[in-house]
Design a protein around this motif. Structure first.
Motif, PDB file in Angstrom:
ATOM      1  N   ARG A   1      44.260  40.947  17.211  1.00 20.85           N
ATOM      2  CA  ARG A   1      45.285  41.466  16.761  1.00 20.85           C
ATOM      3  C   ARG A   1      45.962  41.046  15.413  1.00 20.85           C
ATOM      4  O   ARG A   1      45.606  39.843  14.795  1.00 20.85           O
ATOM      5  N   PHE A   2      46.796  42.026  14.525  1.00 21.66           N
ATOM      6  CA  PHE A   2      47.343  41.559  13.562  1.00 21.66           C
ATOM      7  C   PHE A   2      48.731  40.898  13.888  1.00 21.66           C
ATOM      8  O   PHE A   2      49.361  41.870  14.700  1.00 21.66           O
ATOM      9  N   ALA A   3      49.004  39.656  13.379  1.00 21.46           N
ATOM     10  CA  ALA A   3      50.434  39.426  13.723  1.00 21.46           C
ATOM     11  C   ALA A   3      51.337  39.391  12.352  1.00 21.46           C
ATOM     12  O   ALA A   3      50.798  39.532  11.307  1.00 21.46           O
ATOM     13  N   THR A   4      52.565  39.584  12.637  1.00 19.01           N
ATOM     14  CA  THR A   4      53.572  39.505  11.498  1.00 19.01           C
ATOM     15  C   THR A   4      54.681  38.416  11.953  1.00 19.01           C
ATOM     16  O   THR A   4      55.018  38.189  12.825  1.00 19.01           O
ATOM     17  N   ALA A   5      54.731  37.667  10.874  1.00 19.96           N
ATOM     18  CA  ALA A   5      55.558  36.552  11.079  1.00 19.96           C
ATOM     19  C   ALA A   5      56.548  36.035   9.810  1.00 19.96           C
ATOM     20  O   ALA A   5      55.849  36.414   8.629  1.00 19.96           O
ATOM     21  N   ALA A   6      57.286  35.161  10.060  1.00 22.22           N
ATOM     22  CA  ALA A   6      58.059  34.488   8.784  1.00 22.22           C
ATOM     23  C   ALA A   6      58.783  33.355   9.213  1.00 22.22           C
ATOM     24  O   ALA A   6      58.725  33.050  10.464  1.00 22.22           O
TER      25      ALA A   6
ATOM     26  N   GLY B   1      67.680  38.331   8.506  1.00 21.55           N
ATOM     27  CA  GLY B   1      67.732  39.138   9.754  1.00 21.55           C
ATOM     28  C   GLY B   1      66.241  39.161  10.249  1.00 21.55           C
ATOM     29  O   GLY B   1      65.130  38.945   9.520  1.00 21.55           O
ATOM     30  N   ARG B   2      66.152  39.754  11.721  1.00 22.12           N
ATOM     31  CA  ARG B   2      65.167  39.811  12.364  1.00 22.12           C
ATOM     32  C   ARG B   2      64.756  41.322  12.590  1.00 22.12           C
ATOM     33  O   ARG B   2      65.547  41.850  13.232  1.00 22.12           O
ATOM     34  N   PRO B   3      63.672  41.790  12.060  1.00 24.47           N
ATOM     35  CA  PRO B   3      63.555  43.335  12.217  1.00 24.47           C
ATOM     36  C   PRO B   3      63.258  43.790  13.529  1.00 24.47           C
ATOM     37  O   PRO B   3      62.714  42.871  14.290  1.00 24.47           O
ATOM     38  N   THR B   4      63.811  44.769  14.228  1.00 29.71           N
ATOM     39  CA  THR B   4      63.530  45.130  15.410  1.00 29.71           C
ATOM     40  C   THR B   4      62.391  46.786  15.458  1.00 29.71           C
ATOM     41  O   THR B   4      62.172  47.152  16.345  1.00 29.71           O
ATOM     42  N   HIS B   5      62.219  47.161  14.137  1.00 26.32           N
ATOM     43  CA  HIS B   5      61.313  48.216  14.000  1.00 26.32           C
ATOM     44  C   HIS B   5      60.392  48.029  12.762  1.00 26.32           C
ATOM     45  O   HIS B   5      61.000  47.549  11.739  1.00 26.32           O
ATOM     46  N   PRO B   6      59.215  48.488  12.685  1.00 30.72           N
ATOM     47  CA  PRO B   6      58.509  48.020  11.366  1.00 30.72           C
ATOM     48  C   PRO B   6      59.117  48.648  10.353  1.00 30.72           C
ATOM     49  O   PRO B   6      58.882  48.243   9.047  1.00 30.72           O
TER      50      PRO B   6
ATOM     51  N   PRO C   1      46.044  47.552   1.852  1.00 32.23           N
ATOM     52  CA  PRO C   1      46.162  48.319   3.082  1.00 32.23           C
ATOM     53  C   PRO C   1      47.369  48.111   3.520  1.00 32.23           C
ATOM     54  O   PRO C   1      48.130  47.131   3.345  1.00 32.23           O
ATOM     55  N   ALA C   2      47.826  49.325   4.105  1.00 33.16           N
ATOM     56  CA  ALA C   2      49.183  49.493   4.700  1.00 33.16           C
ATOM     57  C   ALA C   2      49.326  48.525   5.943  1.00 33.16           C
ATOM     58  O   ALA C   2      48.253  48.064   6.528  1.00 33.16           O
ATOM     59  N   TRP C   3      50.444  48.274   6.171  1.00 31.36           N
ATOM     60  CA  TRP C   3      50.624  47.320   7.655  1.00 31.36           C
ATOM     61  C   TRP C   3      50.879  48.394   8.757  1.00 31.36           C
ATOM     62  O   TRP C   3      51.712  49.313   8.698  1.00 31.36           O
ATOM     63  N   ALA C   4      49.942  48.177   9.632  1.00 33.30           N
ATOM     64  CA  ALA C   4      49.888  49.010  10.993  1.00 33.30           C
ATOM     65  C   ALA C   4      50.622  48.452  12.027  1.00 33.30           C
ATOM     66  O   ALA C   4      50.143  47.470  12.565  1.00 33.30           O
ATOM     67  N   PHE C   5      51.260  49.122  12.890  1.00 35.44           N
ATOM     68  CA  PHE C   5      52.031  48.707  14.081  1.00 35.44           C
ATOM     69  C   PHE C   5      51.790  49.852  15.147  1.00 35.44           C
ATOM     70  O   PHE C   5      51.634  50.865  14.779  1.00 35.44           O
ATOM     71  N   GLU C   6      51.841  49.602  16.442  1.00 36.81           N
ATOM     72  CA  GLU C   6      51.676  50.560  17.548  1.00 36.81           C
ATOM     73  C   GLU C   6      52.344  50.016  18.718  1.00 36.81           C
ATOM     74  O   GLU C   6      52.339  48.914  19.078  1.00 36.81           O
TER      75      GLU C   6
ATOM     76  N   PRO D   1      56.086  42.796  20.151  1.00 42.92           N
ATOM     77  CA  PRO D   1      55.774  44.075  20.711  1.00 42.92           C
ATOM     78  C   PRO D   1      55.045  45.135  20.012  1.00 42.92           C
ATOM     79  O   PRO D   1      54.319  46.175  20.769  1.00 42.92           O
ATOM     80  N   TRP D   2      55.037  45.327  18.843  1.00 43.91           N
ATOM     81  CA  TRP D   2      54.623  46.192  17.786  1.00 43.91           C
ATOM     82  C   TRP D   2      53.007  45.741  17.331  1.00 43.91           C
ATOM     83  O   TRP D   2      52.249  46.475  16.706  1.00 43.91           O
ATOM     84  N   TRP D   3      52.573  44.600  17.634  1.00 41.80           N
ATOM     85  CA  TRP D   3      51.371  44.275  17.050  1.00 41.80           C
ATOM     86  C   TRP D   3      50.207  44.999  17.511  1.00 41.80           C
ATOM     87  O   TRP D   3      49.860  45.141  18.552  1.00 41.80           O
TER      88      TRP D   3
END
Length: 300
Positions: A165-170, A179-184, A203-208, A266-268
């Motif tokens: 999986r690709f993870a998104t983090a900060a 703030g904490r994003p709730t949608h990509p 490359p674009a960041w992809a979510f699903e 949940p979008w990873w």
């Protein structure tokens, strides 16, 4: 092996490495012996094969034409010689792998050491390169890439984790402020730390999630070359500069320690793991054959 063939191998080694010193390091021979070999080949053929400057060497038009026919021929010669290696009690030789940094960091550490302990007469050279290359032209035996970047005429063997999986983090401090994003798509309003290939492709960041696929191209204060500079972006994320999007396994130590906080988990997006790929040959070099068998056994 007669001198003519040795000189041609030397010419190929110099061009492949981009210089006499580099070719010497790669081939285990001295720079002067490689230079003498190329001069002999040029004298024998009656044409100049290399343009030499104080800073670099490059094939002439004649040298480039020769290389086009020479590379596959030398590969076949090496394969033919390696058939004899199959009669040894234990396989030997050098295995050259071309892999992306993610494979060098996340896949090979758990494989190479036990492999080399099991086959002590084999040596492995790892070339880290992000772009897809012709492994034969690059002088390599095999490579590691993901399925979307494999050539159809290659044999592919699963290696490493089968799902990633690709993870998104900060950093928590960054998220507390911004703030904490709730949608990509909300990432478009955040400082994001991007990666770019040497080709210029970013490359674009992809979510699903629940069948919905979203791709975003956020901006931010830092852009790094995908490969050796990725750790710089990770460090910047840990220090609160912005949001990072990278292999989950790569970020796992920082997520576990709390230095980074998951974003949009949940979008990873999940994707299939990498493959070891190599040209289909009747006789594989002994070192490659041993490695393929070792990888197959480990994934079975």
């Amino acid at each position: 092996m007669n001198n003519d063939l040795q000189d041609l191998f030397a010419f190929h080694a110099v061009v492949q490495a981009g210089g006499f010193r580099e070719g010497a390091r790669a081939s285990g021979k001295s720079a002067s012996s490689l230079s003498d070999a190329v001069r002999r080949a040029e004298a024998r053929l009656g044409v100049r094969l290399l343009n030499r400057t104080t800073r670099s060497v490059a094939p002439t038009e004649a040298g480039a034409r020769l290389l086009e026919r020479l590379v596959p021929a030398l590969a076949e010669v090496q394969a033919a010689l390696d058939v004899v290696n199959g009669f040894r009690e234990r396989p030997s030789g050098t295995l050259k792998l071309n892999v992306p940094l993610s494979a060098a960091r996340l896949v090979l550490p758990g494989i190479l050491t036990p492999f080399l302990k099991a086959f002590p007469e084999i040596k492995v050279e790892v070339i880290v390169e992000e772009s897809f290359v012709d492994i034969l032209a690059a002088g390599c035996d095999a490579g590691i890439r993901y399925d979307e970047r494999l050539e159809q005429d290659m044999i592919a063997v699963p290696i490493g984790p089968r799902r990633q999986r690709f993870a998104t983090a900060a950093a928590p401090a960054y998220l507390d402020i911004h703030g904490r994003p709730t949608h990509p798509r909300e990432l478009l309003d955040h400082a994001c730390l991007r990666g770019q290939f040497s080709s210029g492709l970013m490359p674009a960041w992809a979510f699903e999630r629940d069948g919905e696929v979203v791709q975003v191209e956020p901006t931010g204060p830092l852009k790094v070359r995908i490969g050796g500079a990725v750790d710089l972006a990770v460090d910047a994320a840990v220090q609160g500069l912005g949001v990072i999007h990278l292999f989950e396994d790569w970020l796992e130590p920082y997520l576990a320690s709390g230095a980074l906080e998951p974003v949009l988990e949940p979008w990873w997006q999940t994707f299939s793991g990498p493959f070891l790929y190599y040209p289909g040959r009747r006789h594989l070099p002994a070192a490659l054959k041993a490695f393929v068998g070792f990888v197959r056994e480990g994934s079975g």
